[in-house]
Write a protein that holds these residues in place. Structure first.
Motif, PDB file in Angstrom:
ATOM      1  N   THR A  68      -4.491   6.264  -6.409  1.00  0.00           N
ATOM      2  CA  THR A  68      -5.679   7.086  -6.262  1.00  0.00           C
ATOM      3  C   THR A  68      -6.553   6.548  -5.129  1.00  0.00           C
ATOM      4  OG1 THR A  68      -5.571   7.215  -8.659  1.00  0.00           O
ATOM      5  CG2 THR A  68      -7.503   8.185  -7.641  1.00  0.00           C
ATOM      6  N   PHE A  69      -6.628   5.220  -5.037  1.00  0.00           N
ATOM      7  CA  PHE A  69      -7.561   4.611  -4.082  1.00  0.00           C
ATOM      8  C   PHE A  69      -6.876   3.986  -2.867  1.00  0.00           C
ATOM      9  CE2 PHE A  69      -9.304   4.314  -8.379  1.00  0.00           C
ATOM     10  CZ  PHE A  69     -10.411   5.127  -8.207  1.00  0.00           C
ATOM     11  N   LYS A  70      -5.572   3.714  -2.979  1.00  0.00           N
ATOM     12  CA  LYS A  70      -4.882   3.014  -1.898  1.00  0.00           C
ATOM     13  C   LYS A  70      -3.586   3.715  -1.514  1.00  0.00           C
ATOM     14  CE  LYS A  70      -5.892  -0.308  -4.653  1.00  0.00           C
ATOM     15  NZ  LYS A  70      -5.308  -1.085  -5.692  1.00  0.00           N
ATOM     16  N   ASP A 132       2.697  -9.836  -1.981  1.00  0.00           N
ATOM     17  CA  ASP A 132       4.136  -9.873  -2.244  1.00  0.00           C
ATOM     18  C   ASP A 132       4.598  -8.517  -2.776  1.00  0.00           C
ATOM     19  OD1 ASP A 132       3.957 -12.482  -1.567  1.00  0.00           O
ATOM     20  OD2 ASP A 132       4.432 -13.309  -3.537  1.00  0.00           O
ATOM     21  N   ASP A 205      -3.513  -4.375  -9.116  1.00  0.00           N
ATOM     22  CA  ASP A 205      -4.558  -3.350  -9.040  1.00  0.00           C
ATOM     23  C   ASP A 205      -5.864  -3.754  -9.733  1.00  0.00           C
ATOM     24  OD1 ASP A 205      -6.032  -1.122  -8.677  1.00  0.00           O
ATOM     25  OD2 ASP A 205      -4.682   0.277  -9.691  1.00  0.00           O
TER      26      ASP A 205
END
Ligand code: ATP
Ligand code: MG
Length: 388
Positions: A68-70, A132, A205
């Motif tokens: 949603t944000f990235k 990673d 997240d």
């Protein structure tokens, strides 16, 4: 190659102080102060800052995943991913800073994602991070796959989950967005005692994380925090979450679609433990809790989780007295009667064998699937021995 662009910064920044006493604080100065403070934090954890030119080259690669944000990018052969924040406005500054700071705080902590670098633009504003790369989400590994995971694998995933979340609480923040897509799994080359492959789980997240210590709230807030806010820590203002509602307790589950009504302050670490309880239930049973009620049916879900008798009714159907006890400790109506993450870890370690035994006989098609996974692993071991 990583281009290190640490400025020669000393830690003498005063929070939200205007340049001159008569000038009101502007968003620009806040960006500046927080960015400089972030650079110091990154240096402390030995994580380099990289310029946006490097990022431009990396994100020419195919997009790998989208949250949603990235937006998340990687390429074949790359052992890391680049997460670019989609909205770079002042309104997302606090969330971007918070996510990055939380990644820095968990550097070298087991069962948490491992940040590699921070990307900033020409104004030193934070635009993304790299970390990673992990091979699949918990959803893909444990819930979407057609073959069932074994009792040993379930225990390992649960243990990693609890250790990871304990790590976050220990360094001063609650995750507040636990779900099967914010947990990643790598399958290692090691084998568990039942012959199955050893999975390794990490928490990712931190976009909705909540700091629980005064110093962090003071250091990383865009607005000056009110005294009320500081005094009620580690409790925080309750934000009703319309994301993964199955993992929300009765204290934060919206009552209906669009519900934004403020509730009492909540204990964010206890919220995490509730989410961990639901995840544990899903991992060992391979099914959704509460008789499979959909999280779109908010009314029904709320009726169940807001009533100790109905919670008990569903938990009593679970296979195994120790598994039931474990769920009862996590899935309480209020946070006051809920176990904390350290005691939960102690419980898991203490009852390891009995839990593995209960989880080996729980779940869909367990025996056949477990046999299949074990025999595949055994064949692989045999082949290895032959080639030695
Ligand atoms: N380090 C990683 N390795 C592999 N995949 C990753 C990694 N980080 C993120 N992903 C993938 O990208 C997805 C989105 O990442 P993330 O959850 O951090 O973004 P978000 O925008 O905050 O998501 P959300 O929609 O949950 O709010 C993850 O669910 C996962 O599938
Ligand atoms: Mg996510």
């Amino acid at each position: 190659m990583v281009k290190v662009i640490f400025a020669n910064i000393t830690n003498t920044i005063t929070p939200n102080t205007p340049d001159t006493p008569d000038t009101p604080d502007t968003p620009d100065s806040v960006v500046n102060i927080l960015s400089r403070r972030l650079a110091i934090e990154a240096e402390k954890h030995n994580v380099p800052l990289e310029s946006s030119d490097i990022l431009d080259r990396t994100i020419n690669q195919k997009k790998f995943s989208e949250g949603t944000f990235k937006s998340v990018y990687t390429a074949p052969g790359m052992d890391y991913v680049v997460q670019v924040f989609k909205d770079l406005s002042i309104s997302t500054l606090e969330a971007r800073i918070k996510e990055t700071v939380c990644c820095l705080k968990t550097k070298n902590l087991e069962n948490t994602c491992q940040i590699r670098s921070v990307y900033t633009d020409e104004n030193d504003d934070i635009i993304g991070i790299s970390m990673d790369k992990y091979s699949q989400t918990l959803k893909d590994f444990a819930f979407a796959s057609r073959s069932q995971i074994t009792g040993e694998q379930k225990y390992k995933l649960v243990l990693d989950l609890v250790k990871g979340v304990k790590g976050l609480h220990d360094v001063g923040f609650a995750h507040c967005d636990l779900s099967e897509v914010n947990l990643m799994v790598n399958v290692t080359s090691e084998y568990l005692p039942d012959g199955s492959e050893t999975p390794e789980l990490v928490v990712i997240d931190f976009g909705k994380a909540e700091f629980i210590n005064r110093d962090d709230v003071l250091a990383w807030s865009v607005d000056i925090p009110t005294n009320d806010r500081l005094e009620r820590l580690p409790l925080v203002e309750s934000r009703l979450d319309h994301g993964y509602k199955l993992y929300r307790s009765a204290e934060t589950l919206p009552r209906k679609r669009g519900d934004r009504d403020a509730r009492n302050p909540i204990d964010p670490c206890a919220e995490d433990v509730y989410g961990v309880g639901v995840l544990i239930w899903r991992i060992f049973s391979g099914q959704s809790p509460w008789g499979g009620v959909l999280d779109t049916d908010i009314r029904k879900l709320y009726e169940i989780i807001n009533n100790p008798q109905s919670i008990d009714f569903y938990i009593n159907k679970v296979n195994g007295a120790t598994s039931q006890e474990l769920l009862r400790k996590c899935l309480t109506v209020t946070s006051k009667s809920r176990i904390d993450i350290s005691s939960l870890l102690d419980f898991l370690l203490r009852y390891k064998n009995v839990l593995i035994s209960e989880w080996t006989t729980t779940g869909r098609k367990t025996k056949e699937a477990a046999k299949l996974k074990i025999s595949t692993a055994n064949k692989r071991n045999k082949r290895r021995r032959i080639f030695k």
